[in-house]
Motif scaffolding. Structure first.
Motif, PDB file in Angstrom:
ATOM      1  N   GLN A 187      60.881  12.490  62.126  1.00 49.83           N
ATOM      2  CA  GLN A 187      59.733  11.799  61.547  1.00 49.83           C
ATOM      3  C   GLN A 187      60.135  10.779  60.490  1.00 49.83           C
ATOM      4  O   GLN A 187      59.283  10.106  59.928  1.00 49.83           O
ATOM      5  N   LEU A 188      61.442  10.679  60.198  1.00 46.78           N
ATOM      6  CA  LEU A 188      61.894   9.759  59.170  1.00 46.78           C
ATOM      7  C   LEU A 188      62.087   8.363  59.746  1.00 46.78           C
ATOM      8  O   LEU A 188      62.244   8.187  60.956  1.00 46.78           O
ATOM      9  N   PRO A 189      62.149   7.342  58.881  1.00 42.19           N
ATOM     10  CA  PRO A 189      62.368   5.976  59.366  1.00 42.19           C
ATOM     11  C   PRO A 189      63.803   5.773  59.810  1.00 42.19           C
ATOM     12  O   PRO A 189      64.655   6.652  59.672  1.00 42.19           O
ATOM     13  N   GLU A 190      64.099   4.584  60.324  1.00 41.29           N
ATOM     14  CA  GLU A 190      65.444   4.275  60.813  1.00 41.29           C
ATOM     15  C   GLU A 190      66.469   4.308  59.683  1.00 41.29           C
ATOM     16  O   GLU A 190      66.165   3.952  58.553  1.00 41.29           O
ATOM     17  N   PHE A 191      67.672   4.775  60.017  1.00 39.72           N
ATOM     18  CA  PHE A 191      68.771   4.778  59.066  1.00 39.72           C
ATOM     19  C   PHE A 191      70.063   4.614  59.849  1.00 39.72           C
ATOM     20  O   PHE A 191      70.110   4.790  61.075  1.00 39.72           O
ATOM     21  N   SER A 192      71.163   4.273  59.161  1.00 39.46           N
ATOM     22  CA  SER A 192      72.417   3.963  59.850  1.00 39.46           C
ATOM     23  C   SER A 192      73.526   4.978  59.602  1.00 39.46           C
ATOM     24  O   SER A 192      74.522   4.991  60.321  1.00 39.46           O
ATOM     25  N   VAL A 193      73.397   5.820  58.573  1.00 44.52           N
ATOM     26  CA  VAL A 193      74.418   6.829  58.277  1.00 44.52           C
ATOM     27  C   VAL A 193      73.738   8.182  58.189  1.00 44.52           C
ATOM     28  O   VAL A 193      72.770   8.359  57.451  1.00 44.52           O
ATOM     29  N   LEU A 194      74.249   9.171  58.947  1.00 48.89           N
ATOM     30  CA  LEU A 194      73.667  10.511  58.970  1.00 48.89           C
ATOM     31  C   LEU A 194      74.760  11.549  58.752  1.00 48.89           C
ATOM     32  O   LEU A 194      75.807  11.507  59.403  1.00 48.89           O
TER      33      LEU A 194
END
Length: 337
Positions: free
Chosen positions: A280-287
């Motif tokens: 449900q979170l927005p886009e991100f590039s590092v997880l």
């Protein structure tokens, strides 16, 4: 002379500090006593590098002229000593505005009276530190007795680890005008919404091991880094932080867990219980994901997550072996593509 905090020391700035004495001769006739002739700002730099107020006080006892010089330090650290000794030392401090104040009272000196914790915070506030760290142990019987955090007008960073106690904000509408970093740990703290409202320049917020936070609401135009390590069951997460760049979340989800999230992020750190929820979170590039297997498989949900977030450029998976918990980090395995 430059200090760790960036402040500068000069003998002219030490009002009431012992002045430099003329060079003395060594008692054995071996020449000039150059150590006793050192200017005060040099001696204070030596004391500062000891990184311990108790060591600085003991060192200052070596010379009559040095006695009490530690009281003029701009940075003070009290570690592994009892509250009575800390109280006595704080009353002797001469510097009216510290660059850094660190107080660490160990568990064996657990504070049995919450009023004494309140008095310690008040004493720290009178010294107006720019950087404050307080680490103390209270008693669980006092976990519902409120302890008011005084106003630290100069503080840009505050770290409070007050185990088993209950922290509240000052009465009225008092702000923390300079505060940029806040870390609260090990206590009851349920004024997060009000804290954010009173810190107009807050950039980093860490809330770890606290209780009373079944609902977390973070609405801030300034927060860039957020760490939430919830000690209880989290039912609602409401975050609106347009400049948030890094988010770390560890919590037990309630049965009807709800998420409202509005942020532009690049880094997300979560534990394995939250893999389904972070969809449900927005886009991100590092997880970064921490996994404790418990005998279960976890490959499928991780792959589903990667399929959902095609913009992930860097993934770090830490697999923890709970059967070997005593050797913790040695048995963690990392998978970094």
């Amino acid at each position: 002379m430059e200090l760790q905090s960036g402040s500068r020391l000069s003998s002219q700035s030490l009002q009431g500090a012992p002045r430099r004495s003329p060079p003395r001769r060594c008692p054995d006739g071996g020449g000039e006593d150059r150590i006793s002739a050192l200017p005060d700002d040099v001696l204070l730099q030596v004391f500062l590098r000891l990184r311990c107020a108790r060591a600085a006080a003991l060192t200052s006892s070596l010379s009559r002229r040095w006695r009490g010089l530690w009281r003029h330090l701009f940075e003070l650290s009290f570690r592994e000593i009892a509250l009575d000794a800390v109280d006595a030392a704080l009353q002797q401090v001469v510097c009216p505005a510290l660059s850094r104040l660190e107080i660490e009272i160990p568990e064996e000196h657990r504070i049995m009276d919450p009023a004494r914790v309140s008095a310690l915070l008040q004493a720290a506030a009178r010294l107006a530190p720019a950087d404050l760290v307080i680490d103390v142990w209270g008693h669980c019987k006092d976990r519902d007795i409120p302890i008011e955090i005084p106003c630290f007008e100069r503080a840009t960073s505050i770290k409070l680890r007050v185990l088993n106690l209950y922290l509240t904000l000052p009465a009225g509408d008092i702000e923390f005008p300079a505060l940029e970093r806040v870390s609260v740990a090990g206590c009851r703290f349920d004024d997060m919404v009000e804290l954010i409202r009173r810190c107009p320049h807050l950039r980093v917020l860490e809330v770890c091991g606290c209780w009373g936070l079944d609902t977390v609401e973070i609405h801030s135009p300034t927060i860039e880094e957020l760490v939430l390590d919830n000690n209880g069951v989290l039912s609602n997460l409401d975050i609106m932080a347009p400049v948030l760049r890094q988010f770390t979340l560890q919590a037990t989800m309630g049965r009807d867990f709800n998420v409202l999230f509005s942020a532009t992020m690049t880094h997300v750190h979560v534990d394995h219980d939250l893999i389904q929820q972070i969809a449900q979170l927005p886009e991100f590039s590092v997880l970064k994901i921490y996994l404790a297997a418990y005998g279960h498989v976890f490959g499928a949900p991780v792959l589903d997550l990667l399929g959902t977030y095609t913009g992930i450029l860097r993934l770090k998976v830490v697999i923890r072996n709970l059967k070997m918990r005593n050797t913790d980090e040695k048995n963690d395995r990392e998978v970094v593509p």
